[in-house]
Design a protein around this motif. Structure first.
Motif, PDB file in Angstrom:
ATOM      1  N   ASP A 117       9.596 -35.153 100.059  1.00 27.05           N
ATOM      2  CA  ASP A 117       8.172 -34.903  99.834  1.00 27.05           C
ATOM      3  C   ASP A 117       7.321 -35.273 101.052  1.00 27.05           C
ATOM      4  OD1 ASP A 117       8.665 -33.963  97.314  1.00 27.05           O
ATOM      5  OD2 ASP A 117       8.274 -35.867  96.310  1.00 27.05           O
ATOM      6  N   ASP A 118       7.872 -36.054 101.970  1.00 26.50           N
ATOM      7  CA  ASP A 118       7.128 -36.473 103.162  1.00 26.50           C
ATOM      8  C   ASP A 118       7.412 -35.576 104.364  1.00 26.50           C
ATOM      9  OD1 ASP A 118       5.972 -38.669 101.843  1.00 26.50           O
ATOM     10  OD2 ASP A 118       7.757 -39.887 102.196  1.00 26.50           O
ATOM     11  N   LEU A 119       8.204 -34.522 104.187  1.00 26.66           N
ATOM     12  CA  LEU A 119       8.549 -33.630 105.291  1.00 26.66           C
ATOM     13  C   LEU A 119       7.634 -32.412 105.327  1.00 26.66           C
ATOM     14  CD1 LEU A 119      12.465 -33.512 105.176  1.00 26.66           C
ATOM     15  CD2 LEU A 119      11.011 -34.898 106.673  1.00 26.66           C
ATOM     16  N   ASP A 120       7.355 -31.949 106.523  1.00 29.41           N
ATOM     17  CA  ASP A 120       6.681 -30.666 106.693  1.00 29.41           C
ATOM     18  C   ASP A 120       7.671 -29.530 106.897  1.00 29.41           C
ATOM     19  OD1 ASP A 120       4.071 -31.666 106.465  1.00 29.41           O
ATOM     20  OD2 ASP A 120       4.011 -32.218 108.585  1.00 29.41           O
ATOM     21  N   HIS A 121       8.800 -29.846 107.552  1.00 28.42           N
ATOM     22  CA  HIS A 121       9.770 -28.798 107.876  1.00 28.42           C
ATOM     23  C   HIS A 121      11.187 -29.356 107.751  1.00 28.42           C
ATOM     24  CE1 HIS A 121       6.420 -26.398 109.325  1.00 28.42           C
ATOM     25  NE2 HIS A 121       6.003 -27.481 109.957  1.00 28.42           N
ATOM     26  N   LEU A 122      12.028 -28.622 107.065  1.00 23.74           N
ATOM     27  CA  LEU A 122      13.434 -28.983 106.897  1.00 23.74           C
ATOM     28  C   LEU A 122      14.296 -27.940 107.582  1.00 23.74           C
ATOM     29  CD1 LEU A 122      15.739 -30.653 105.583  1.00 23.74           C
ATOM     30  CD2 LEU A 122      15.505 -29.168 103.567  1.00 23.74           C
ATOM     31  N   MET A 123      15.188 -28.388 108.471  1.00 25.22           N
ATOM     32  CA  MET A 123      16.105 -27.498 109.169  1.00 25.22           C
ATOM     33  C   MET A 123      17.536 -27.876 108.812  1.00 25.22           C
ATOM     34  SD  MET A 123      14.364 -27.609 112.956  1.00 25.22           S
ATOM     35  CE  MET A 123      14.274 -29.418 112.921  1.00 25.22           C
ATOM     36  N   ALA A 153       6.927 -27.255 104.118  1.00 26.99           N
ATOM     37  CA  ALA A 153       6.300 -25.931 104.171  1.00 26.99           C
ATOM     38  C   ALA A 153       7.316 -24.864 104.533  1.00 26.99           C
ATOM     39  CB  ALA A 153       5.161 -25.932 105.184  1.00 26.99           C
ATOM     40  N   THR A 154       8.368 -25.248 105.278  1.00 27.98           N
ATOM     41  CA  THR A 154       9.437 -24.305 105.622  1.00 27.98           C
ATOM     42  C   THR A 154      10.789 -24.967 105.450  1.00 27.98           C
ATOM     43  OG1 THR A 154       9.572 -24.879 107.989  1.00 27.98           O
ATOM     44  CG2 THR A 154       7.965 -23.195 107.354  1.00 27.98           C
ATOM     45  N   VAL A 155      11.738 -24.185 105.021  1.00 32.18           N
ATOM     46  CA  VAL A 155      13.155 -24.560 105.022  1.00 32.18           C
ATOM     47  C   VAL A 155      13.868 -23.491 105.841  1.00 32.18           C
ATOM     48  CG1 VAL A 155      15.206 -25.052 103.671  1.00 32.18           C
ATOM     49  CG2 VAL A 155      12.936 -25.606 102.738  1.00 32.18           C
ATOM     50  N   SER A 156      14.467 -23.895 106.960  1.00 36.09           N
ATOM     51  CA  SER A 156      15.094 -22.935 107.879  1.00 36.09           C
ATOM     52  C   SER A 156      16.542 -23.308 108.102  1.00 36.09           C
ATOM     53  CB  SER A 156      14.359 -22.924 109.234  1.00 36.09           C
ATOM     54  OG  SER A 156      13.001 -22.589 109.071  1.00 36.09           O
ATOM     55  N   VAL A 157      17.399 -22.301 108.032  1.00 33.23           N
ATOM     56  CA  VAL A 157      18.805 -22.484 108.382  1.00 33.23           C
ATOM     57  C   VAL A 157      18.998 -21.904 109.782  1.00 33.23           C
ATOM     58  CG1 VAL A 157      21.197 -22.010 107.776  1.00 33.23           C
ATOM     59  CG2 VAL A 157      19.496 -22.358 105.967  1.00 33.23           C
ATOM     60  N   LEU A 158      19.412 -22.755 110.729  1.00 36.41           N
ATOM     61  CA  LEU A 158      19.635 -22.346 112.109  1.00 36.41           C
ATOM     62  C   LEU A 158      21.124 -22.101 112.312  1.00 36.41           C
ATOM     63  CD1 LEU A 158      17.443 -25.036 113.959  1.00 36.41           C
ATOM     64  CD2 LEU A 158      16.721 -22.939 112.794  1.00 36.41           C
ATOM     65  N   SER A 159      21.467 -20.935 112.856  1.00 35.56           N
ATOM     66  CA  SER A 159      22.879 -20.565 112.979  1.00 35.56           C
ATOM     67  C   SER A 159      23.131 -19.745 114.231  1.00 35.56           C
ATOM     68  CB  SER A 159      23.337 -19.777 111.743  1.00 35.56           C
ATOM     69  OG  SER A 159      23.121 -20.495 110.551  1.00 35.56           O
ATOM     70  N   GLY A 160      24.411 -19.467 114.467  1.00 36.49           N
ATOM     71  CA  GLY A 160      24.827 -18.649 115.594  1.00 36.49           C
ATOM     72  C   GLY A 160      26.004 -17.772 115.216  1.00 36.49           C
ATOM     73  N   ASP A 161      27.036 -17.743 116.050  1.00 37.62           N
ATOM     74  CA  ASP A 161      28.351 -17.165 115.794  1.00 37.62           C
ATOM     75  C   ASP A 161      28.440 -15.643 115.857  1.00 37.62           C
ATOM     76  OD1 ASP A 161      31.237 -17.420 114.786  1.00 37.62           O
ATOM     77  OD2 ASP A 161      30.347 -16.173 113.221  1.00 37.62           O
ATOM     78  N   VAL A 162      27.472 -14.902 115.304  1.00 37.24           N
ATOM     79  CA  VAL A 162      27.688 -13.478 115.014  1.00 37.24           C
ATOM     80  C   VAL A 162      27.310 -12.546 116.159  1.00 37.24           C
ATOM     81  CG1 VAL A 162      27.604 -13.698 112.510  1.00 37.24           C
ATOM     82  CG2 VAL A 162      25.474 -13.437 113.792  1.00 37.24           C
ATOM     83  N   LEU A 180      12.177 -22.938 117.759  1.00 36.36           N
ATOM     84  CA  LEU A 180      11.437 -23.155 116.524  1.00 36.36           C
ATOM     85  C   LEU A 180      10.306 -24.119 116.850  1.00 36.36           C
ATOM     86  CD1 LEU A 180      11.073 -22.857 113.450  1.00 36.36           C
ATOM     87  CD2 LEU A 180      12.672 -24.752 113.162  1.00 36.36           C
ATOM     88  N   ASN A 181       9.066 -23.655 116.744  1.00 42.32           N
ATOM     89  CA  ASN A 181       7.891 -24.445 117.104  1.00 42.32           C
ATOM     90  C   ASN A 181       7.091 -24.767 115.853  1.00 42.32           C
ATOM     91  OD1 ASN A 181       8.562 -23.988 119.866  1.00 42.32           O
ATOM     92  ND2 ASN A 181       7.471 -22.041 119.808  1.00 42.32           N
ATOM     93  N   THR A 182       6.719 -26.044 115.688  1.00 41.23           N
ATOM     94  CA  THR A 182       5.910 -26.440 114.542  1.00 41.23           C
ATOM     95  C   THR A 182       4.659 -27.169 115.022  1.00 41.23           C
ATOM     96  OG1 THR A 182       6.798 -28.667 114.148  1.00 41.23           O
ATOM     97  CG2 THR A 182       8.076 -26.811 113.294  1.00 41.23           C
ATOM     98  N   ALA A 183       3.598 -27.040 114.250  1.00 40.22           N
ATOM     99  CA  ALA A 183       2.353 -27.774 114.473  1.00 40.22           C
ATOM    100  C   ALA A 183       1.757 -28.044 113.107  1.00 40.22           C
ATOM    101  CB  ALA A 183       1.388 -26.975 115.341  1.00 40.22           C
ATOM    102  N   GLY A 184       1.803 -29.290 112.661  1.00 44.76           N
ATOM    103  CA  GLY A 184       1.426 -29.577 111.286  1.00 44.76           C
ATOM    104  C   GLY A 184       2.357 -28.846 110.341  1.00 44.76           C
ATOM    105  N   ARG A 185       1.785 -28.078 109.413  1.00 46.48           N
ATOM    106  CA  ARG A 185       2.614 -27.350 108.449  1.00 46.48           C
ATOM    107  C   ARG A 185       2.808 -25.896 108.837  1.00 46.48           C
ATOM    108  NH1 ARG A 185       3.922 -29.911 103.935  1.00 46.48           N
ATOM    109  NH2 ARG A 185       3.929 -28.064 102.580  1.00 46.48           N
ATOM    110  N   LYS A 186       2.386 -25.548 110.024  1.00 44.76           N
ATOM    111  CA  LYS A 186       2.620 -24.199 110.533  1.00 44.76           C
ATOM    112  C   LYS A 186       3.898 -24.185 111.374  1.00 44.76           C
ATOM    113  CE  LYS A 186      -2.203 -22.721 110.611  1.00 44.76           C
ATOM    114  NZ  LYS A 186      -1.989 -21.725 109.519  1.00 44.76           N
TER     115      LYS A 186
END
Length: 547
Positions: free
Chosen positions: A346-352, A427-436, A517-523
């Motif tokens: 609940d204290d996170l703005d962005h989860l990767m 505000a965002t949940v992002s999965v960062l990946s590569g491989d393909v 991946l650039n964040t500023a506050g909840r953007k």
């Protein structure tokens, strides 16, 4: 006293940093008044220096001394000084994380280097030398295939042949793949020794996770693959060397000073009076073996970056295959992942979530992998044919582990559902990946009402190429019509309805690429850049993630 490789800046906190080095001899390595002894592996020497007492939100230039002699920066270096930039209250609400995967080294072969094109990370390093330090990224995230142990450059193949000439084991080992720890050492030195790469690794906090080529193409694709590889006379040497070298070169620096000092294996290595290879060989065996449905070592880890969090997931070695209960992660490690996501969410703005393998593939391709997994579970000729197709076509991403795919999807949906109108939860949940070997940004449509945005962000390769015949396949697999057809086939094969849908926002992008991946506050936004013919980076896509 020589510094053979490094320094590599790894985990950085508010007041601490980890700096990894490889030295020519046994020594004491000192950085900013903090020191660490080297440990020995088969005649090679390494140290991880825990730098303590730094100031939050500070930038500190550093030097490396070996037994009191300054060895870094190198004399007459053309690069800016290496620095450690800590995080703190002032930087908690912003983050610039650069990421990518699949970096093949320069080969020295003009024709092959032209085919590979400009190295995107090399170009990024060149850009940083011209920017003020406060405009540098806060983290570099390398998502697999840091080295290619099974696809050697022409020079590396010649050197390998020379090393094995006359040895009794030479005829029992593949002629163009590394097998021993010493061969891995040469590979890492060649790959990380490029001047621009060596400098950028010395000054950006770098998180790493392996993928298949760090060990071998299709590593841990299936139980059948493991059985076939274990039957080869050289494989036990290879997997021990691959996992041990990964632990030394990549894994140690992923841990904070407190985590590393509490690690039993690291304590045993530091207190050993001589060569630590017997312990690392045992460590590799434990990491590779399945015991009670789990692996004996966890390579997944977590970095807290202010109000953003990176959880790196090992989607290669953590696989459960031999028991017949096919999973991307064992239950104990998946429970660990769920706990890391939930703690303080609940204290996170962005989860990767970092995973070398994409969670969300192009929909048609994902369904094909699920269909293949269902087919490979059948007995007889249909199962054997599906297994052959699986290995030939590399059908072994999250969608090919349907049980784990659904569990991960439910975890991500639950995390996104915590976001509320009063801005609690990410505000965002992002999965960062590569491989393909193509890059894209996809947005998941999460059921129910949530203000959080969920994305799959893929950046691959940093420096490699894609055969022309593969490109139309990736393009077609994003087609909505193809997706409808494959979804019907998947249901007919026994796949349940999926809990989410997703659509492409940008891509597929082909060619060497670096992403941020650039964040500023909840953007938040993601930016993809590629080298031009002149070697400058050119923006090819910029996607807002919070609109």
């Amino acid at each position: 006293m020589s510094l053979l490789l490094g320094p590599v800046l790894r985990h950085v906190g508010a007041t601490t940093a980890q700096v990894w080095v490889q030295t020519e001899h046994s020594a004491i390595v000192e950085i900013l008044g903090c020191s660490a002894p080297t440990f020995e592996v088969q005649g090679f020497h390494y140290a991880v220096v825990p730098v303590q007492g730094l100031t939050p939100d500070s930038t500190t230039e550093y030097e490396v001394r070996i037994d009191g002699v300054k060895v870094w920066p190198e004399p007459d270096s053309a690069f800016p000084p290496s620095v450690i930039r800590t995080r703190g209250p002032e930087s908690a609400y912003r983050l610039r994380a650069v990421f990518g995967s699949c970096r093949y080294p320069k080969t020295g072969d003009e024709k092959l280097d032209d085919k590979l094109g400009h190295d995107a990370l090399d170009c990024y390093a060149q850009r940083l030398t011209e920017l003020p330090v406060d405009q540098w990224p806060d983290a570099l995230i390398l998502l697999g295939d840091q080295v290619y142990a099974d696809e050697l450059t022409p020079d590396a193949r010649r050197n390998l042949a020379g090393r094995r000439s006359g040895r009794r084991t030479s005829g029992q080992r593949p002629p163009d793949e590394v097998v021993s720890f010493g061969e891995y050492e040469s590979l890492y030195r060649h790959t990380w020794g490029d001047p621009e790469i060596r400098w950028i690794l010395s000054t950006l906090p770098t998180a790493m996770i392996f993928d298949d080529h760090d060990i071998r193409d299709d590593w841990n694709t299936s139980a059948v693959w493991r059985k076939e590889m274990n039957a080869k006379p050289w494989w036990r040497d290879r997997i021990r060397a691959g996992l041990a070298s990964y632990w030394v070169y990549q894994h140690l620096g992923n841990l904070s000073p407190a985590e590393l000092s509490a690690d039993d294996d690291y304590r045993k290595v530091l207190t050993a009076e001589s060569d630590t290879w017997p312990h690392l060989s045992d460590l590799a065996d434990r990491a590779d073996s399945e015991v009670d449905g789990d692996k004996g070592l966890r390579f997944s880890y977590r970095w807290d970056l202010g109000r953003s969090r990176l959880i790196m997931v090992d989607s290669r070695n953590a696989r459960i295959l031999d028991s017949g209960d096919r999973k991307m992660l064992g239950d104990r490690e998946f429970t660990w992942l769920e706990d890391q996501v939930d703690e303080g969410l609940d204290d996170l703005d962005h989860l990767m979530l970092g995973s070398s393998l994409p969670w969300l593939l192009p929909p048609a391709l994902g369904d094909i992998q699920t269909i293949n997994e269902i087919g490979a579970n059948r007995k007889g000729i249909r199962g054997r044919l599906a297994e052959k197709i699986r290995q030939t076509a590399d059908l072994e991403h999250w969608a090919a582990f349907l049980q784990s795919f659904l569990r991960l999807t439910n975890l991500i949906v639950a995390a996104a559902s915590r976001a509320s109108a009063d801005e609690g939860g990410p505000a965002t949940v992002s999965v960062l990946s590569g491989d393909v070997h193509h890059s894209y940004a996809a947005r998941a449509v999460v059921p129910g009402s949530t203000s959080a945005r969920v994305h799959q962000l893929v950046c691959s390769p940093v420096h490699n190429y894609v055969p022309l015949a593969v490109k139309p396949v990736f393009k077609l697999s994003w087609s909505p019509r193809a997706a409808r057809i494959t979804r019907r086939l998947a249901r007919h094969s026994g796949s349940p309805d999926l809990p989410i849908e997703w659509r492409n926002l940008s891509g597929p992008l082909f060619g060497n690429t670096i992403a941020a991946l650039n964040t500023a506050g909840r953007k938040a936004e993601v930016v993809f850049e590629q080298p031009s013919k002149a070697g400058d980076l050119v923006e090819v896509a910029r996607i807002p993630l919070t609109e």
